[in-house]
Motif scaffolding. Structure first.
Motif: not given
Length: 450
Positions: A35-49, A220-229
């Motif tokens: 998740g941290n190498m696959w999912k984290f980069p693209y959700i970070t990219g989608e939500n402003g770095g 929405e970015a907040g919930l995505v960050a919370l879910g990934h954390a």
């Protein structure tokens, strides 16, 4: 600790980690996954770095660490499986039934996770042999691969590796495995980070990752960050409860929780310094979704000097992350089977591993050989969606409610001072459950943002 008798029955939690270091590395290995190498980069990219990364850190500290400590504490107090530990820690039988969700979840997760682990092994071989960078249509290459029988072959290899580790027991298998692979993973991370940030044009990616733009943050970015954390710490899937059952009484669970959180953050941070400089250096959109790893990055590696080597190291890194997580996932149903049905470790590992592989077949076939759809999703995506968006949030919510409201000896087991215990209890009672309900509603599509 002496050698493990893998044929001994009914001793699912009689073993122990031999050292604090071994336990912490195993827990980090569980948390640090694809998740941290696959999912984290693209959700970070989608939500402003960088702004999203800072939000992710805040969510990890505020919600992830309190729930992680709760899971480890429940496991050590109960000394049972992810289901029975609730009862043995002082809960009623209903808690054992609710806890069984955290036994089912890792089983289902493994049925598609071994496939992705197999993809990483396949791509490592392709890269080192020069085959990955020989073609030009990387999307077609991935579609052709996932649409063949090869993913099942590689999934079998991944499942066999994991089974051979878990069958050796806690200290003799899982602990030794992580003591070797986690430091090795760190070495690979540093090598790939140096290669990435020294690419021409890489600094644009570094700036994207490290310069926060808070204007791009949304609810929405907040919930995505919370879910990934939450998910990046392997919470809600029984692994940390199970690992907690094998921890020595002298181990400080508070310090272990911090160590795992820091390890997870370091991995995510360095992963960002690998992915973003590489994508920007080669003009790749960092928000290009899951295909970023298996389609976009191979194209980048093919264009850089010694790309076959760095591509191979990258996919070895992914394979290590996948295998260390799979080991912790498999231990959950194995512990349950040894305790519940008095199976030997040998029988529990091989029977459950075989069942996982068999159940993975429809997911593998649904990627191309046979269209197996449930609604709008193929079978692979549906199992992923159901496990990740339904079972894990529910499993995590059960932990917070039990530890926050019903567990009378929580303070003693967590080993916190009065001040920190009050803060921990407040987070478990009033913050984590509410936020996790929002994550659940958002991830299942019930709560939508226009």
């Amino acid at each position: 600790m002496g050698p493990i008798n893998t044929n001994e029955k009914g001793t699912g939690t009689s073993e122990r980690f031999s050292s604090s270091k071994g336990f912490i590395l195993a827990a980090i290995g569980s948390a640090v996954g694809l998740g941290n190498m696959w999912k984290f980069p693209y959700i970070t990219g989608e939500n402003g770095g960088a702004a999203f990364f800072l939000l992710f850190i805040a969510c990890l500290v505020a919600v992830g660490l309190p729930v992680l400590l709760a899971e480890l504490s429940i496991g050590r107090a109960g000394r049972g499986s992810a289901a029975s530990s609730f009862v043995k820690a002082g809960g009623g039988r209903i808690w054992g039934k609710l806890g069984f969700i955290s036994v089912i979840a890792p089983f289902l997760i493994m049925t598609f996770y071994i496939l992705v682990a197999g993809w990483t092994l396949h791509y490592a071989v392709l890269s080192f042999s020069g085959q990955m960078t020989a073609g030009v249509d990387f999307d077609a290459q991935f579609v052709k691969f996932t649409g063949s029988y090869l993913p099942l072959v590689w999934a079998f290899v991944a499942m066999a590796i994991v089974a051979l580790v878990v069958i050796k027991g806690i200290s003799g298998g899982i602990e030794k495995f992580n003591k070797i692979l986690i430091p090795g993973m760190l070495v690979l991370l540093v090598i790939l980070m140096i290669r990435s940030i020294t690419l021409p044009g890489a600094m644009e990616g570094v700036n994207f990752f490290l310069a926060p733009d808070f204007s791009k943050l949304t609810p929405e970015a907040g919930l995505v960050a919370l879910g990934h954390a939450f998910f990046s710490l392997s919470l809600g899937m029984g692994t940390m409860i199970t690992y907690g059952a094998f921890v020595d009484r002298n181990q400080s669970l508070g310090s272990a929780t911090l160590a795992v959180g820091v390890g997870d953050l370091i991995y995510a941070f360095i992963a960002g310094l690998i992915i973003f400089p590489t994508t920007f250096a080669f003009g790749i959109d960092p928000s290009s979704g899951p295909g970023l790893v298996f389609v976009a990055l191979p194209a980048a590696f093919s264009a850089m000097p010694l790309g076959w080597l760095f591509g191979g190291l990258f996919f070895v890194l992914l394979a290590i992350a996948a295998l260390t997580s799979l080991v912790s996932l498999l231990q959950v149903p194995v512990t349950h089977a040894m305790e519940k049905w008095n199976w030997s470790r040998n029988n529990a590992v091989w029977i459950i591993s075989l069942l996982i592989f068999l159940v993975s077949i429809p997911s593998a076939l649904s990627m191309g050989l046979m269209k197996i759809n449930i609604g709008e999703r193929n079978f692979f995506d549906y199992v992923d969606f159901f496990a990740s968006n339904w079972l894990l949030p529910i499993g995590g919510l059960i932990v917070t409610l039990f530890a926050g409201y019903f567990w009378k000896t929580a303070a003693k087991e967590a080993g916190l001072t009065t001040k920190w215990f009050r803060i921990w209890l407040f987070m478990l009672r009033y913050v984590a459950p509410i936020l996790m309900i929002f994550v659940f509603l958002h991830s299942t599509g019930i709560l939508k943002f226009e």
